[in-house]
Motif scaffolding. Structure first.
Motif, mmCIF file in Angstrom:
data_model
loop_
_atom_site.group_PDB
_atom_site.id
_atom_site.type_symbol
_atom_site.label_atom_id
_atom_site.label_comp_id
_atom_site.label_asym_id
_atom_site.label_seq_id
_atom_site.Cartn_x
_atom_site.Cartn_y
_atom_site.Cartn_z
ATOM 1 N N UNK A 1 -6.715 -14.929 -5.801
ATOM 2 C CA UNK A 1 -6.400 -16.191 -6.455
ATOM 3 C C UNK A 1 -7.468 -17.249 -6.212
ATOM 4 N N UNK A 2 -8.416 -16.951 -5.356
ATOM 5 C CA UNK A 2 -9.455 -17.928 -5.042
ATOM 6 C C UNK A 2 -10.796 -17.206 -4.897
ATOM 7 N N UNK A 3 -11.869 -17.795 -5.400
ATOM 8 C CA UNK A 3 -13.193 -17.200 -5.201
ATOM 9 C C UNK A 3 -13.611 -17.185 -3.730
ATOM 10 N N UNK A 4 -12.952 -17.978 -2.890
ATOM 11 C CA UNK A 4 -13.269 -18.018 -1.465
ATOM 12 C C UNK A 4 -12.383 -17.095 -0.641
ATOM 13 N N UNK A 5 -11.627 -16.228 -1.284
ATOM 14 C CA UNK A 5 -10.703 -15.335 -0.574
ATOM 15 C C UNK A 5 -11.477 -14.327 0.259
ATOM 16 N N UNK A 6 -10.834 -13.871 1.333
ATOM 17 C CA UNK A 6 -11.421 -12.849 2.197
ATOM 18 C C UNK A 6 -10.424 -11.704 2.330
ATOM 19 N N UNK A 7 -10.927 -10.484 2.196
ATOM 20 C CA UNK A 7 -10.096 -9.292 2.298
ATOM 21 C C UNK A 7 -10.725 -8.313 3.276
ATOM 22 N N UNK A 8 -9.885 -7.484 3.845
ATOM 23 C CA UNK A 8 -10.369 -6.399 4.696
ATOM 24 C C UNK A 8 -9.759 -5.102 4.191
ATOM 25 N N UNK A 9 -10.612 -4.158 3.831
ATOM 26 C CA UNK A 9 -10.148 -2.840 3.419
ATOM 27 C C UNK A 9 -9.943 -2.029 4.686
ATOM 28 N N UNK A 10 -8.713 -1.548 4.887
ATOM 29 C CA UNK A 10 -8.392 -0.826 6.107
ATOM 30 C C UNK A 10 -7.382 0.276 5.828
ATOM 31 N N UNK A 11 -7.224 1.127 6.821
ATOM 32 C CA UNK A 11 -6.294 2.244 6.721
ATOM 33 C C UNK A 11 -4.865 1.720 6.751
ATOM 34 N N UNK A 12 -3.989 2.368 6.010
ATOM 35 C CA UNK A 12 -2.570 2.023 6.012
ATOM 36 C C UNK A 12 -1.943 2.612 7.276
ATOM 37 N N UNK A 13 -1.835 1.796 8.310
ATOM 38 C CA UNK A 13 -1.342 2.258 9.620
ATOM 39 C C UNK A 13 0.118 2.707 9.567
ATOM 40 N N UNK A 14 0.931 2.047 8.779
ATOM 41 C CA UNK A 14 2.346 2.430 8.729
ATOM 42 C C UNK A 14 2.516 3.833 8.152
ATOM 43 N N UNK A 15 1.672 4.210 7.191
ATOM 44 C CA UNK A 15 1.725 5.560 6.645
ATOM 45 C C UNK A 15 1.343 6.585 7.700
ATOM 46 N N UNK A 16 0.280 6.316 8.456
ATOM 47 C CA UNK A 16 -0.139 7.254 9.493
ATOM 48 C C UNK A 16 0.902 7.370 10.598
ATOM 49 N N UNK A 17 1.466 6.255 11.017
ATOM 50 C CA UNK A 17 2.484 6.299 12.062
ATOM 51 C C UNK A 17 3.718 7.063 11.604
ATOM 52 N N UNK A 18 4.134 6.849 10.364
ATOM 53 C CA UNK A 18 5.292 7.570 9.833
ATOM 54 C C UNK A 18 5.013 9.074 9.785
ATOM 55 N N UNK A 19 3.790 9.452 9.404
ATOM 56 C CA UNK A 19 3.445 10.869 9.353
ATOM 57 C C UNK A 19 3.512 11.504 10.740
ATOM 58 N N UNK A 20 2.970 10.827 11.751
ATOM 59 C CA UNK A 20 2.998 11.386 13.100
ATOM 60 C C UNK A 20 4.424 11.472 13.645
ATOM 61 N N UNK A 21 5.255 10.505 13.328
ATOM 62 C CA UNK A 21 6.652 10.549 13.771
ATOM 63 C C UNK A 21 7.384 11.711 13.107
ATOM 64 N N UNK A 22 7.171 11.907 11.817
ATOM 65 C CA UNK A 22 7.831 13.009 11.106
ATOM 66 C C UNK A 22 7.348 14.354 11.635
ATOM 67 N N UNK A 23 6.043 14.490 11.872
ATOM 68 C CA UNK A 23 5.535 15.758 12.401
ATOM 69 C C UNK A 23 6.069 16.032 13.808
ATOM 70 N N UNK A 24 6.166 15.007 14.648
ATOM 71 C CA UNK A 24 6.707 15.173 15.989
ATOM 72 C C UNK A 24 8.182 15.567 15.921
ATOM 73 N N UNK A 25 8.929 14.935 15.025
ATOM 74 C CA UNK A 25 10.342 15.277 14.875
ATOM 75 C C UNK A 25 10.503 16.716 14.379
ATOM 76 N N UNK A 26 9.608 17.147 13.492
ATOM 77 C CA UNK A 26 9.679 18.518 13.002
ATOM 78 C C UNK A 26 9.382 19.512 14.127
#
Length: 124
Positions: A58-83
């Motif tokens: 919404x602004x030309x002065x905006x700042x973004x950081x492209x990063x890994x989706x941590x919640x997806x990775x954490x959910x995957x590790x929890x599901x694999x551990x439960x399995x």
């Protein structure tokens, strides 16, 4: 607009950011400065096997950081551990069912990584 790229999983993976179909490649730890104007289309893609996402700013002065989706990775590790725990206590599964479960779990995870594996988080 400033776009930072951080990826703790792989130092070699690059991100490509397009401003009105003009590509810009950034490496881990680098910052990209774009001179955006109202109506510009900003998209990004991390690596070769991920979907292209749009950054809504919404602004030309905006700042973004492209990063890994941590919640997806954490959910995957929890599901694999439960399995693993479930299979440890119920050892009477056939090997075919076990292999099929592992293959389906990995395929599902890779499909999710393709669509929502990386996100552009605004920096305030």
């Amino acid at each position: 607009m400033k776009i930072n790229y951080s990826n703790t999983m792989s130092r070699k993976m690059t991100a490509t950011v397009w401003q009105n179909e003009t590509p810009h490649t950034i490496r881990v730890g680098e910052t990209l400065d774009l001179k955006v104007q109202r109506g510009d289309k900003i998209t990004y893609k991390v690596g070769r096997f991920n979907a292209i996402h749009t950054i809504d700013y919404q602004s030309p002065d905006a700042q973004f950081e492209i990063q890994i989706n941590r919640s997806l990775q954490n959910a995957y590790f929890v599901v694999m551990f439960a399995m693993v725990v479930f299979l440890w206590f119920n050892r009477n599964f056939s090997q075919t069912i076990l292999i099929a479960a592992v293959i389906l779990g990995l395929a599902g995870y890779e499909a999710l990584v393709y669509f929502v594996g990386y996100m552009a988080k605004p920096i305030h």
